[in-house]
Design an enzyme around this catalytic site. Structure first.
Site, mmCIF file in Angstrom:
data_model
loop_
_atom_site.group_PDB
_atom_site.id
_atom_site.type_symbol
_atom_site.label_atom_id
_atom_site.label_comp_id
_atom_site.label_asym_id
_atom_site.label_seq_id
_atom_site.Cartn_x
_atom_site.Cartn_y
_atom_site.Cartn_z
ATOM 1 N N TYR A 142 0.858 -1.184 0.000
ATOM 2 C CA TYR A 142 0.000 0.000 0.000
ATOM 3 C C TYR A 142 0.892 1.230 0.000
ATOM 4 O O TYR A 142 1.844 1.308 0.787
ATOM 5 C CB TYR A 142 -0.899 0.008 1.239
ATOM 6 C CG TYR A 142 -1.808 1.208 1.360
ATOM 7 C CD1 TYR A 142 -1.537 2.206 2.298
ATOM 8 C CD2 TYR A 142 -2.936 1.340 0.563
ATOM 9 C CE1 TYR A 142 -2.376 3.309 2.420
ATOM 10 C CE2 TYR A 142 -3.782 2.448 0.682
ATOM 11 C CZ TYR A 142 -3.495 3.422 1.609
ATOM 12 O OH TYR A 142 -4.321 4.520 1.736
ATOM 13 N N ASP A 237 9.381 2.862 -0.527
ATOM 14 C CA ASP A 237 8.335 3.561 0.216
ATOM 15 C C ASP A 237 8.582 3.286 1.701
ATOM 16 O O ASP A 237 8.201 2.235 2.216
ATOM 17 C CB ASP A 237 6.949 3.086 -0.228
ATOM 18 C CG ASP A 237 5.856 3.806 0.549
ATOM 19 O OD1 ASP A 237 4.665 3.578 0.236
ATOM 20 O OD2 ASP A 237 6.180 4.571 1.470
ATOM 21 N N LYS A 265 4.598 9.759 8.371
ATOM 22 C CA LYS A 265 4.364 9.275 9.743
ATOM 23 C C LYS A 265 5.334 9.882 10.757
ATOM 24 O O LYS A 265 5.189 11.013 11.182
ATOM 25 C CB LYS A 265 4.380 7.747 9.759
ATOM 26 C CG LYS A 265 3.232 7.132 8.922
ATOM 27 C CD LYS A 265 3.238 5.637 8.972
ATOM 28 C CE LYS A 265 2.280 5.032 7.967
ATOM 29 N NZ LYS A 265 0.883 5.002 8.435
HETATM 30 C C1 LIG Z 1 3.906 2.250 3.257
HETATM 31 C C2 LIG Z 1 2.889 3.346 3.207
HETATM 32 N N1 LIG Z 1 2.953 4.262 2.209
HETATM 33 C C3 LIG Z 1 2.048 5.264 2.124
HETATM 34 C C4 LIG Z 1 1.024 5.387 3.051
HETATM 35 C C5 LIG Z 1 0.052 6.534 2.906
HETATM 36 O O1 LIG Z 1 0.341 7.523 3.866
HETATM 37 P P1 LIG Z 1 -0.832 8.556 4.282
HETATM 38 O O2 LIG Z 1 -1.321 9.208 3.003
HETATM 39 O O3 LIG Z 1 -1.916 7.727 4.951
HETATM 40 O O4 LIG Z 1 -0.137 9.519 5.224
HETATM 41 C C6 LIG Z 1 0.906 4.460 4.110
HETATM 42 C C7 LIG Z 1 -0.236 4.594 5.095
HETATM 43 N N2 LIG Z 1 -0.340 3.553 6.074
HETATM 44 C C8 LIG Z 1 -1.665 3.268 6.570
HETATM 45 C C9 LIG Z 1 -1.536 2.123 7.576
HETATM 46 N N3 LIG Z 1 -1.375 0.874 6.913
HETATM 47 C C10 LIG Z 1 -2.329 4.474 7.146
HETATM 48 C C11 LIG Z 1 -3.544 4.174 7.994
HETATM 49 C C12 LIG Z 1 -4.801 4.594 7.311
HETATM 50 O O5 LIG Z 1 -4.919 4.408 6.086
HETATM 51 O O6 LIG Z 1 -5.696 5.103 8.036
HETATM 52 C C13 LIG Z 1 1.854 3.425 4.181
HETATM 53 O O7 LIG Z 1 1.804 2.481 5.170
#
Ligand SMILES: Cc1ncc(COP(=O)(O)O)c(CN[C@@H](CN)CCC(=O)O)c1O
Length: 426
Positions: A142, A237, A265
């Protein structure tokens, strides 16, 4: 009805699914999500006054525990000088300098407001740099909710059963090629069949978004050499793994140098921050230095930079944080494994440093297909049994846990005990 339930009923009238990010809705585990009122150190407190030992930590950022004083103080100091200028500030220079010093492969870096923005921008830059259109991603990884990534996506997309989201055009999807994680041969076939058409390969160097899945020995090295051979920009990533698996992230831990890195994060200390950076020749393609456009009203926001600087400075100046995170992860792994053995349960645990997943399957889990063999109803029962015992897990089998250094040995023992009891009753 509890206060959380009342709030959720009202929220569902006002917000799609009652939440501002799908995985929070407890859809995968059933029941009604907890509405959190506050948090401190290793605990979160819900609207009904119940406390829980926290193993999500806002999906990664709160690595030092909630309300970490130096971060809080930095924000208190910063808010006295207005919240946003939309103009360059000293703190953005300090932030760029610190990130570059901690992650050597990053020669230049651009701040944005989320991990999604970072990954979207990174593939755009790679396309601009190579003049090619296609990207390769891995099933179950993801990279945020950008259209190009919602193809065989993990995390909430996998949890909600829509790894290929409606609303993503066929034309966009056609430019995203996918392969099973840990399958070098599949990547080689994609590159041979799409000769000189692939701009970038993006991956989670350690996957968190199908649950925690580790690269098999040689996988990352093989990806690196395939990208070199085919002139493909390698994007790590590290939104999740960055500054968590080591001071310099997974790339430091595994000794592999990507061309671009996406971050998020932890670098915001809990505030909305993302970043992408890497090779100078690629990053100098980014506007206004180069023609690849990317912008953001609140990018480099002084409050967010203050929080992120305080957190990264603490991590940079206190390497003991990382040895403690290793210790916590290992203790949890050992404790959970002992309970599985005692109960005769053949489930799989993947753990590296402070990332950890107990998979409700007896198969080893090294890719999307393996992860999908998990017993999801059992996970749901287990999740609620842990909640009843005051332990707050990610409400999805397809997520990693993220411990913080605030977890004491006593609390680790409590979590291990709660796990054994929950496995017994689930
Ligand atoms: C490896 C990786 N790359 C990109 C993203 C996206 O980041 P954000 O756009 O949510 O800040 C994420 C976001 N992680 C999720 C948890 N698996 C965020 C939690 C959510 O979607 O509410 C990530 O894990």
């Amino acid at each position: 009805m509890t206060t959380s339930q009342q709030l959720f009923e009202k929220a569902k009238e006002l917000i799609p699914g009652g939440v501002n990010s799908p995985v929070r809705a407890f859809r995968a585990v059933g029941g009604s999500p907890l509405f959190i009122k506050s948090a401190k150190g290793p605990y979160i407190y819900d609207e009904d006054g119940r406390s829980y030992i926290e193993l999500i930590n806002s999906w990664g950022p709160m690595i030092l525990g909630h309300a970490f004083e130096p971060v809080e103080q930095a924000v208190r100091d910063a808010i006295q000088h207005s919240f946003s200028f939309g103009a360059p500030t000293r703190k953005e220079v300090e932030m760029a300098e610190l990130i570059i010093s901690m992650v050597p492969s990053v020669e230049k870096v651009r701040m944005v407001n989320s991990g999604t923005e970072a990954t979207m921008a990174a593939i755009r830059v790679a396309r601009g740099f190579t003049g090619r259109d296609k990207i390769i991603k891995f099933e179950g990884c993801y990279h945020g909710h950008g259209d190009s990534f919602l193809i065989a996506a993990g995390s909430g997309a996998m949890t909600m059963g829509v790894p290929d989201s409606p609303g993503v055009t066929k034309a966009t999807a056609a430019d995203t090629l996918t392969a099973p994680y840990n399958d070098l041969a599949a990547v080689e076939v994609l590159l041979e069949n799409n000769h000189n058409q692939v701009a970038a390969l993006i991956l989670e160097p350690v996957v968190g978004n199908m649950g925690c899945v580790l690269p098999e020995p040689g996988f990352l090295e093989g990806i690196r050499s395939l990208c070199d051979k085919h002139g493909v920009v390698l994007i790590f990533d590290e939104v999740m793994t960055g500054f968590r698996l080591a001071r310099g992230g997974a790339q430091e831990r595994f000794g592999i140098t990507p061309d671009l890195t996406t971050m998020g994060k932890i670098i915001g200390g809990g505030m909305p921050v993302g970043a992408y950076g890497g090779r100078r020749d690629i990053m100098d393609m980014v506007s206004p230095a180069g023609p690849v456009y990317q912008a953001g009203t609140l990018s480099g926001n002084p409050i967010a930079m203050s929080a992120g600087l305080a957190m990264l400075r603490h991590l940079n100046d206190n390497p003991g944080v990382y040895s403690r995170l290793e210790e916590i992860g290992t203790k949890l792994h050992t404790g959970f494994s002992n309970s599985l053995a005692k109960l005769g349960l053949p489930f799989t645990i993947n753990q590296i440093g402070s990332m950890f997943t107990l998979f409700m399957t007896e198969r080893s889990v090294s890719n999307f297909a393996d992860a999908k063999t998990c017993d999801l109803p059992l996970f749901g029962r287990y999740f609620h049994a842990m909640l009843e015992r005051g332990v707050y897990l990610a409400p999805s089998q397809f997520e990693s846990l993220f411990v913080s250094v605030a977890l004491t040995d006593e609390l680790i023992d409590q979590v291990i005990q709660a796990n054994e009891e929950s496995l017994t009753v689930a």
